[in-house]
Design a protein around this motif. Structure first.
Motif, PDB file in Angstrom:
ATOM      1  N   PRO A  96       0.715  -1.339   0.000  1.00 24.64           N
ATOM      2  CA  PRO A  96      -0.215  -0.006   0.094  1.00 24.64           C
ATOM      3  C   PRO A  96       0.885   1.409   0.088  1.00 24.64           C
ATOM      4  O   PRO A  96       2.017   1.094   0.033  1.00 24.64           O
ATOM      5  CB  PRO A  96      -0.818  -0.067   1.297  1.00 24.64           C
ATOM      6  CG  PRO A  96      -0.007  -1.226   2.158  1.00 24.64           C
ATOM      7  CD  PRO A  96       0.805  -2.173   1.273  1.00 24.64           C
ATOM      8  N   PRO A  97       0.320   2.371  -0.378  1.00 20.74           N
ATOM      9  CA  PRO A  97       1.143   3.552  -0.319  1.00 20.74           C
ATOM     10  C   PRO A  97       1.319   4.150   1.203  1.00 20.74           C
ATOM     11  O   PRO A  97       0.718   3.503   2.031  1.00 20.74           O
ATOM     12  CB  PRO A  97       0.120   4.638  -1.088  1.00 20.74           C
ATOM     13  CG  PRO A  97      -1.330   4.175  -0.957  1.00 20.74           C
ATOM     14  CD  PRO A  97      -1.162   2.433  -0.863  1.00 20.74           C
ATOM     15  N   GLN A  98       2.054   5.220   1.176  1.00 19.64           N
ATOM     16  CA  GLN A  98       2.574   5.699   2.291  1.00 19.64           C
ATOM     17  C   GLN A  98       1.308   6.210   3.051  1.00 19.64           C
ATOM     18  O   GLN A  98       1.427   6.524   4.242  1.00 19.64           O
ATOM     19  CB  GLN A  98       3.682   6.826   2.145  1.00 19.64           C
ATOM     20  CG  GLN A  98       5.008   6.256   2.202  1.00 19.64           C
ATOM     21  CD  GLN A  98       5.515   5.449   3.283  1.00 19.64           C
ATOM     22  OE1 GLN A  98       5.075   5.878   4.593  1.00 19.64           O
ATOM     23  NE2 GLN A  98       5.719   4.331   3.231  1.00 19.64           N
ATOM     24  N   THR A  99       0.338   6.982   2.254  1.00 18.10           N
ATOM     25  CA  THR A  99      -0.755   7.595   2.848  1.00 18.10           C
ATOM     26  C   THR A  99      -2.193   6.887   2.317  1.00 18.10           C
ATOM     27  O   THR A  99      -2.035   6.915   0.748  1.00 18.10           O
ATOM     28  CB  THR A  99      -0.883   9.042   2.607  1.00 18.10           C
ATOM     29  OG1 THR A  99       0.425   9.740   3.264  1.00 18.10           O
ATOM     30  CG2 THR A  99      -2.256   9.593   3.404  1.00 18.10           C
TER      31      THR A  99
ATOM     32  N   ARG B 151      -2.932   4.012  10.995  1.00 18.17           N
ATOM     33  CA  ARG B 151      -3.953   4.930  11.693  1.00 18.17           C
ATOM     34  C   ARG B 151      -4.238   6.008  11.320  1.00 18.17           C
ATOM     35  O   ARG B 151      -3.405   6.882  10.677  1.00 18.17           O
ATOM     36  CB  ARG B 151      -3.085   5.155  13.020  1.00 18.17           C
ATOM     37  CG  ARG B 151      -4.198   5.508  14.301  1.00 18.17           C
ATOM     38  CD  ARG B 151      -3.458   5.381  15.560  1.00 18.17           C
ATOM     39  NE  ARG B 151      -4.072   5.860  16.756  1.00 18.17           N
ATOM     40  CZ  ARG B 151      -4.112   5.738  17.916  1.00 18.17           C
ATOM     41  NH1 ARG B 151      -2.712   5.604  18.406  1.00 18.17           N
ATOM     42  NH2 ARG B 151      -5.095   6.268  18.825  1.00 18.17           N
ATOM     43  N   ALA B 152      -5.419   6.715  11.663  1.00 15.93           N
ATOM     44  CA  ALA B 152      -5.998   7.973  11.342  1.00 15.93           C
ATOM     45  C   ALA B 152      -6.368   8.779  12.658  1.00 15.93           C
ATOM     46  O   ALA B 152      -6.699   8.160  13.734  1.00 15.93           O
ATOM     47  CB  ALA B 152      -7.073   8.039  10.434  1.00 15.93           C
ATOM     48  N   ALA B 153      -6.635  10.061  12.576  1.00 19.14           N
ATOM     49  CA  ALA B 153      -7.130  10.722  13.893  1.00 19.14           C
ATOM     50  C   ALA B 153      -8.397  10.060  14.124  1.00 19.14           C
ATOM     51  O   ALA B 153      -9.288   9.471  13.331  1.00 19.14           O
ATOM     52  CB  ALA B 153      -7.237  12.134  13.207  1.00 19.14           C
TER      53      ALA B 153
ATOM     54  N   GLY C 152     -12.910  10.084   3.935  1.00 17.54           N
ATOM     55  CA  GLY C 152     -12.431  11.378   4.490  1.00 17.54           C
ATOM     56  C   GLY C 152     -11.488  11.451   5.450  1.00 17.54           C
ATOM     57  O   GLY C 152     -11.201  12.489   5.749  1.00 17.54           O
ATOM     58  N   LYS C 153     -10.766  10.438   5.605  1.00 19.60           N
ATOM     59  CA  LYS C 153      -9.530  10.585   6.451  1.00 19.60           C
ATOM     60  C   LYS C 153      -8.464  10.106   5.979  1.00 19.60           C
ATOM     61  O   LYS C 153      -8.202   9.330   5.057  1.00 19.60           O
ATOM     62  CB  LYS C 153      -9.803   9.558   7.864  1.00 19.60           C
ATOM     63  CG  LYS C 153     -11.120   9.554   8.556  1.00 19.60           C
ATOM     64  CD  LYS C 153     -11.027  10.839   9.441  1.00 19.60           C
ATOM     65  CE  LYS C 153     -12.290  11.152  10.408  1.00 19.60           C
ATOM     66  NZ  LYS C 153     -12.157  12.005  11.438  1.00 19.60           N
ATOM     67  N   SER C 154      -7.137  10.624   6.621  1.00 19.57           N
ATOM     68  CA  SER C 154      -5.871  10.172   5.861  1.00 19.57           C
ATOM     69  C   SER C 154      -5.284   9.346   6.900  1.00 19.57           C
ATOM     70  O   SER C 154      -5.163   9.485   8.057  1.00 19.57           O
ATOM     71  CB  SER C 154      -5.191  11.315   5.774  1.00 19.57           C
ATOM     72  OG  SER C 154      -5.456  12.112   4.748  1.00 19.57           O
TER      73      SER C 154
ATOM     74  N   THR D 157      -8.606  -6.430   3.649  1.00 23.32           N
ATOM     75  CA  THR D 157      -8.537  -5.259   4.133  1.00 23.32           C
ATOM     76  C   THR D 157      -9.568  -4.937   5.367  1.00 23.32           C
ATOM     77  O   THR D 157     -10.602  -5.524   5.168  1.00 23.32           O
ATOM     78  CB  THR D 157      -8.689  -4.072   3.263  1.00 23.32           C
ATOM     79  OG1 THR D 157      -8.023  -4.219   2.189  1.00 23.32           O
ATOM     80  CG2 THR D 157      -8.638  -2.943   3.821  1.00 23.32           C
ATOM     81  N   LEU D 158      -9.120  -4.536   6.639  1.00 24.66           N
ATOM     82  CA  LEU D 158     -10.033  -4.379   7.630  1.00 24.66           C
ATOM     83  C   LEU D 158      -9.890  -3.026   7.885  1.00 24.66           C
ATOM     84  O   LEU D 158      -9.078  -2.223   7.910  1.00 24.66           O
ATOM     85  CB  LEU D 158      -9.557  -5.229   8.757  1.00 24.66           C
ATOM     86  CG  LEU D 158      -9.422  -6.862   8.802  1.00 24.66           C
ATOM     87  CD1 LEU D 158      -8.778  -7.467   9.812  1.00 24.66           C
ATOM     88  CD2 LEU D 158     -10.592  -7.479   8.453  1.00 24.66           C
ATOM     89  N   THR D 159     -11.186  -2.625   8.596  1.00 26.57           N
ATOM     90  CA  THR D 159     -11.350  -1.048   9.020  1.00 26.57           C
ATOM     91  C   THR D 159     -11.609  -1.274  10.175  1.00 26.57           C
ATOM     92  O   THR D 159     -12.528  -1.984  10.924  1.00 26.57           O
ATOM     93  CB  THR D 159     -12.346  -0.257   8.080  1.00 26.57           C
ATOM     94  OG1 THR D 159     -12.302   1.069   8.369  1.00 26.57           O
ATOM     95  CG2 THR D 159     -13.805  -0.923   8.147  1.00 26.57           C
TER      96      THR D 159
END
Length: 147
Positions: free
Chosen positions: A71-74, A112-114, A79-81, A130-132
């Protein structure tokens, strides 16, 4: 907190039964995910790792996020990074009923995101999962020992 097969996890008015356990050995650390089911609703729970922890990670399958590996770095999702927290090849042990996962190795990336939000990407030989999820305070979840 140690989760065992057949334990019941109560959260948000639902009772989930632990049907399977995955143990990941990654970078000298051990991570566990319990596969808990309430009917067709499947959750993946990473229990507390020690007494200092107060957050349990509560995951579900991210069916709306098709992720290539590595996966990419971000990662931008809902709507979250998300930024990387850990990655590497994991040795995985399986106990109980865990469809589509098997003992062996997989590549794991956790982001991880805010707002205490998480993504976990697993590259298995035959698929990418992929898990969220989110961190949930331990006092919001009840665990009842299984039979």
């Amino acid at each position: 907190m140690k989760l065992r097969l057949r334990d019941v996890i109560s959260y948000e008015g639902k009772d989930y039964i632990v049907e399977g356990l995955l143990t990941y050995k990654l970078g000298g650390k051990v991570y566990r995910l319990a596969r808990a089911v309430d009917g067709v609703d499947v959750r993946w729970i990473e229990p507390l790792t020690d007494d200092a922890d107060d957050r349990i990670l509560w995951f579900s399958d991210a069916k709306d996020l098709d992720m290539a590996t590595p996966p990419p770095q971000t990662i931008s999702y809902r709507g979250k990074s998300y930024l990387p927290r850990l990655s590497g090849q994991a040795q995985v042990a399986v106990e109980g009923k865990v469809p589509e996962r098997f003992a062996g190795t997989c590549e794991v990336w956790r982001y991880r995101a805010a707002g205490d939000l998480f993504l976990q990407i697993e590259k298995w030989p035959d698929r990418t999962v992929t898990l969220t999820g989110e961190g949930v305070h331990k006092n919001m979840i009840d665990v009842l020992p299984g039979a």
